[in-house]
Write a protein that holds these residues in place. Structure first.
Motif, PDB file in Angstrom:
ATOM      1  N   ARG A 189      38.019  38.926  38.463  1.00  0.00           N
ATOM      2  CA  ARG A 189      37.401  38.755  39.782  1.00  0.00           C
ATOM      3  C   ARG A 189      37.405  37.296  40.242  1.00  0.00           C
ATOM      4  NH1 ARG A 189      31.815  41.854  40.427  1.00  0.00           N
ATOM      5  NH2 ARG A 189      32.198  41.054  42.539  1.00  0.00           N
ATOM      6  N   SER A 190      37.405  36.375  39.293  1.00  0.00           N
ATOM      7  CA  SER A 190      37.432  34.965  39.660  1.00  0.00           C
ATOM      8  C   SER A 190      38.720  34.617  40.403  1.00  0.00           C
ATOM      9  CB  SER A 190      37.311  34.081  38.413  1.00  0.00           C
ATOM     10  OG  SER A 190      36.053  34.240  37.806  1.00  0.00           O
ATOM     11  N   ILE A 191      39.820  35.256  40.010  1.00  0.00           N
ATOM     12  CA  ILE A 191      41.086  35.018  40.702  1.00  0.00           C
ATOM     13  C   ILE A 191      40.992  35.484  42.148  1.00  0.00           C
ATOM     14  CG2 ILE A 191      43.521  35.685  40.808  1.00  0.00           C
ATOM     15  CD1 ILE A 191      43.489  35.852  37.746  1.00  0.00           C
ATOM     16  N   GLU A 192      40.438  36.669  42.351  1.00  0.00           N
ATOM     17  CA  GLU A 192      40.338  37.224  43.702  1.00  0.00           C
ATOM     18  C   GLU A 192      39.427  36.376  44.583  1.00  0.00           C
ATOM     19  OE1 GLU A 192      42.115  39.740  46.201  1.00  0.00           O
ATOM     20  OE2 GLU A 192      42.414  39.684  44.030  1.00  0.00           O
ATOM     21  N   GLU A 193      38.312  35.938  44.030  1.00  0.00           N
ATOM     22  CA  GLU A 193      37.385  35.108  44.810  1.00  0.00           C
ATOM     23  C   GLU A 193      38.030  33.776  45.179  1.00  0.00           C
ATOM     24  OE1 GLU A 193      34.021  34.814  42.265  1.00  0.00           O
ATOM     25  OE2 GLU A 193      33.433  36.912  42.536  1.00  0.00           O
ATOM     26  N   TYR A 194      38.732  33.186  44.239  1.00  0.00           N
ATOM     27  CA  TYR A 194      39.406  31.909  44.501  1.00  0.00           C
ATOM     28  C   TYR A 194      40.523  32.093  45.527  1.00  0.00           C
ATOM     29  CZ  TYR A 194      42.002  27.585  43.479  1.00  0.00           C
ATOM     30  OH  TYR A 194      42.655  26.376  43.568  1.00  0.00           O
ATOM     31  N   ARG A 195      41.285  33.164  45.384  1.00  0.00           N
ATOM     32  CA  ARG A 195      42.374  33.420  46.330  1.00  0.00           C
ATOM     33  C   ARG A 195      41.847  33.520  47.753  1.00  0.00           C
ATOM     34  NH1 ARG A 195      44.525  38.189  48.383  1.00  0.00           N
ATOM     35  NH2 ARG A 195      46.712  38.031  49.070  1.00  0.00           N
ATOM     36  N   ASN A 196      40.734  34.175  47.944  1.00  0.00           N
ATOM     37  CA  ASN A 196      40.157  34.293  49.288  1.00  0.00           C
ATOM     38  C   ASN A 196      39.785  32.918  49.847  1.00  0.00           C
ATOM     39  OD1 ASN A 196      40.425  37.086  49.316  1.00  0.00           O
ATOM     40  ND2 ASN A 196      38.373  37.437  48.484  1.00  0.00           N
ATOM     41  N   ARG A 197      39.252  32.048  48.991  1.00  0.00           N
ATOM     42  CA  ARG A 197      38.910  30.696  49.444  1.00  0.00           C
ATOM     43  C   ARG A 197      40.163  29.909  49.829  1.00  0.00           C
ATOM     44  NH1 ARG A 197      35.725  30.411  44.735  1.00  0.00           N
ATOM     45  NH2 ARG A 197      36.848  28.566  43.971  1.00  0.00           N
ATOM     46  N   VAL A 198      41.210  30.040  49.018  1.00  0.00           N
ATOM     47  CA  VAL A 198      42.432  29.292  49.275  1.00  0.00           C
ATOM     48  C   VAL A 198      43.109  29.793  50.554  1.00  0.00           C
ATOM     49  CG1 VAL A 198      44.743  28.755  48.407  1.00  0.00           C
ATOM     50  CG2 VAL A 198      42.779  28.705  46.857  1.00  0.00           C
ATOM     51  N   ILE A 199      43.112  31.085  50.782  1.00  0.00           N
ATOM     52  CA  ILE A 199      43.685  31.627  52.011  1.00  0.00           C
ATOM     53  C   ILE A 199      43.019  30.990  53.225  1.00  0.00           C
ATOM     54  CG2 ILE A 199      43.800  33.704  53.459  1.00  0.00           C
ATOM     55  CD1 ILE A 199      44.318  35.305  50.885  1.00  0.00           C
ATOM     56  N   GLN A 200      41.706  30.866  53.192  1.00  0.00           N
ATOM     57  CA  GLN A 200      40.992  30.268  54.318  1.00  0.00           C
ATOM     58  C   GLN A 200      41.342  28.786  54.471  1.00  0.00           C
ATOM     59  OE1 GLN A 200      39.238  31.913  56.620  1.00  0.00           O
ATOM     60  NE2 GLN A 200      39.101  29.947  57.706  1.00  0.00           N
ATOM     61  N   LEU A 201      41.405  28.066  53.358  1.00  0.00           N
ATOM     62  CA  LEU A 201      41.773  26.645  53.418  1.00  0.00           C
ATOM     63  C   LEU A 201      43.154  26.451  54.022  1.00  0.00           C
ATOM     64  CD1 LEU A 201      40.509  25.417  49.929  1.00  0.00           C
ATOM     65  CD2 LEU A 201      39.624  24.679  52.144  1.00  0.00           C
ATOM     66  N   ARG A 202      44.108  27.270  53.609  1.00  0.00           N
ATOM     67  CA  ARG A 202      45.465  27.121  54.099  1.00  0.00           C
ATOM     68  C   ARG A 202      45.578  27.536  55.566  1.00  0.00           C
ATOM     69  NH1 ARG A 202      47.451  23.530  52.813  1.00  0.00           N
ATOM     70  NH2 ARG A 202      49.611  24.219  53.027  1.00  0.00           N
ATOM     71  N   LYS A 203      44.772  28.512  55.995  1.00  0.00           N
ATOM     72  CA  LYS A 203      44.740  28.860  57.419  1.00  0.00           C
ATOM     73  C   LYS A 203      44.297  27.667  58.256  1.00  0.00           C
ATOM     74  CE  LYS A 203      43.931  33.870  57.283  1.00  0.00           C
ATOM     75  NZ  LYS A 203      42.926  34.952  57.545  1.00  0.00           N
ATOM     76  N   GLU A 204      43.433  26.835  57.678  1.00  0.00           N
ATOM     77  CA  GLU A 204      42.929  25.646  58.356  1.00  0.00           C
ATOM     78  C   GLU A 204      43.820  24.428  58.107  1.00  0.00           C
ATOM     79  OE1 GLU A 204      38.996  25.269  56.809  1.00  0.00           O
ATOM     80  OE2 GLU A 204      38.327  27.197  57.623  1.00  0.00           O
ATOM     81  N   ASN A 205      44.976  24.671  57.451  1.00  0.00           N
ATOM     82  CA  ASN A 205      45.928  23.607  57.125  1.00  0.00           C
ATOM     83  C   ASN A 205      45.300  22.523  56.256  1.00  0.00           C
ATOM     84  OD1 ASN A 205      48.581  22.619  57.235  1.00  0.00           O
ATOM     85  ND2 ASN A 205      48.071  21.191  58.886  1.00  0.00           N
ATOM     86  N   ARG A 206      44.422  22.953  55.361  1.00  0.00           N
ATOM     87  CA  ARG A 206      43.781  22.041  54.421  1.00  0.00           C
ATOM     88  C   ARG A 206      44.334  22.288  53.023  1.00  0.00           C
ATOM     89  NH1 ARG A 206      37.656  23.511  55.132  1.00  0.00           N
ATOM     90  NH2 ARG A 206      37.401  21.921  53.508  1.00  0.00           N
TER      91      ARG A 206
END
Length: 260
Positions: A189-206
């Motif tokens: 589950r840690s992978i899934e939670e982290y992936r969701n955070r990274v998706i949002q960061l990359r959407k913001e070009n961060r």
């Protein structure tokens, strides 16, 4: 206090810029693109006072000549004559002090034979790891020159660093690495939670970085080759292989990722 920010370069490289508050001096790490560095220096009104290099690949070194042409600054890096411009060759366990911060050199062969990383624990701040292409968030470097045993040992060395160490990798590979990590450990589950955070960061070009040693121990299969879930997945993926030790599990995992 040391301030660290990313200078994007090429398709997915990060040239890390380290600056010291109130002095205007800075260092860059693995400057493959001199123009990107010069643009950042002008925008931030900073003076380049040194360069750190982790290994000899062109996308980490091509900017050295241009950046040092009109600057009398030190260039720290591996003790490797293939890297043109190194003025201060470094070896394992050496230390250097730059920007009032003491770094320890960690030899981390595997991706290349000359690869080193820089570790520091600044006063009143979390530790810092500048790891080049040895460790990526959710993954690790390909084996271009070294062996699986060498890279496994290098990552074990990084595993032993303080868990709150901030990890500054040289590429934005996180989402691609997490796609593989999910395949290896679909129940993590840690992978899934982290992936969701990274998706949002990359959407913001961060940038997805820095990561941390604690996070990588939870989500990175290459840092988890002692875990039953990873061992089982590797054995199921390569049922004909003789995998008797951690390094062999690691090697089979790296081969799996190479063809993922």
């Amino acid at each position: 206090m040391l301030h660290i920010q990313a200078i994007p370069a090429f398709q997915d490289n990060y040239i890390w810029l380290l600056s010291e508050e109130h002095t205007g001096h800075c260092l860059v790490v693995d400057p493959g693109d001199a123009d990107a560095v010069e643009t950042a220096l002008a925008r931030l009104n900073l003076t380049l006072s040194g360069i750190l290099v982790t290994h000899h690949h062109w996308d980490h070194t091509n900017g050295i000549e241009a950046l040092t042409k009109n600057r009398n600054i030190p260039v720290y890096g591996p003790d490797n004559i293939e890297i043109s411009g190194i003025t201060q060759p470094l070896n394992d366990a050496q230390t250097l002090t730059v920007l009032n911060t003491r770094f320890r050199i960690l030899k981390t062969p595997g991706h290349t034979l000359d690869h080193i990383a820089y570790f520091a624990h600044p006063d009143q701040d979390d530790p810092i790891l500048l790891c080049g292409d040895t460790l990526f968030s959710g993954g690790c470097g390909r084996l271009f020159e070294g062996t699986a045993e060498q890279l496994h040992e290098s990552l074990n060395k990084l595993c032993s660093l303080p868990k709150n160490t901030r990890v500054y990798c040289a590429h934005e590979y996180t989402l691609a690495n997490l796609a593989f990590a999910r395949t290896v450990e679909p129940g993590n589950r840690s992978i899934e939670e982290y992936r969701n955070r990274v998706i949002q960061l990359r959407k913001e070009n961060r940038p997805s970085l820095p990561s941390s040693i604690e996070l990588e121990l939870a989500i990175n299969p290459f840092m988890r080759t002692d875990q039953h879930s990873v061992i089982t997945a590797v054995r199921e993926h390569a049922p004909q292989a003789v995998l008797s030790g951690d390094a062999e599990i690691f090697g089979a995992l790296r081969q799996w990722k190479d063809h993922f």
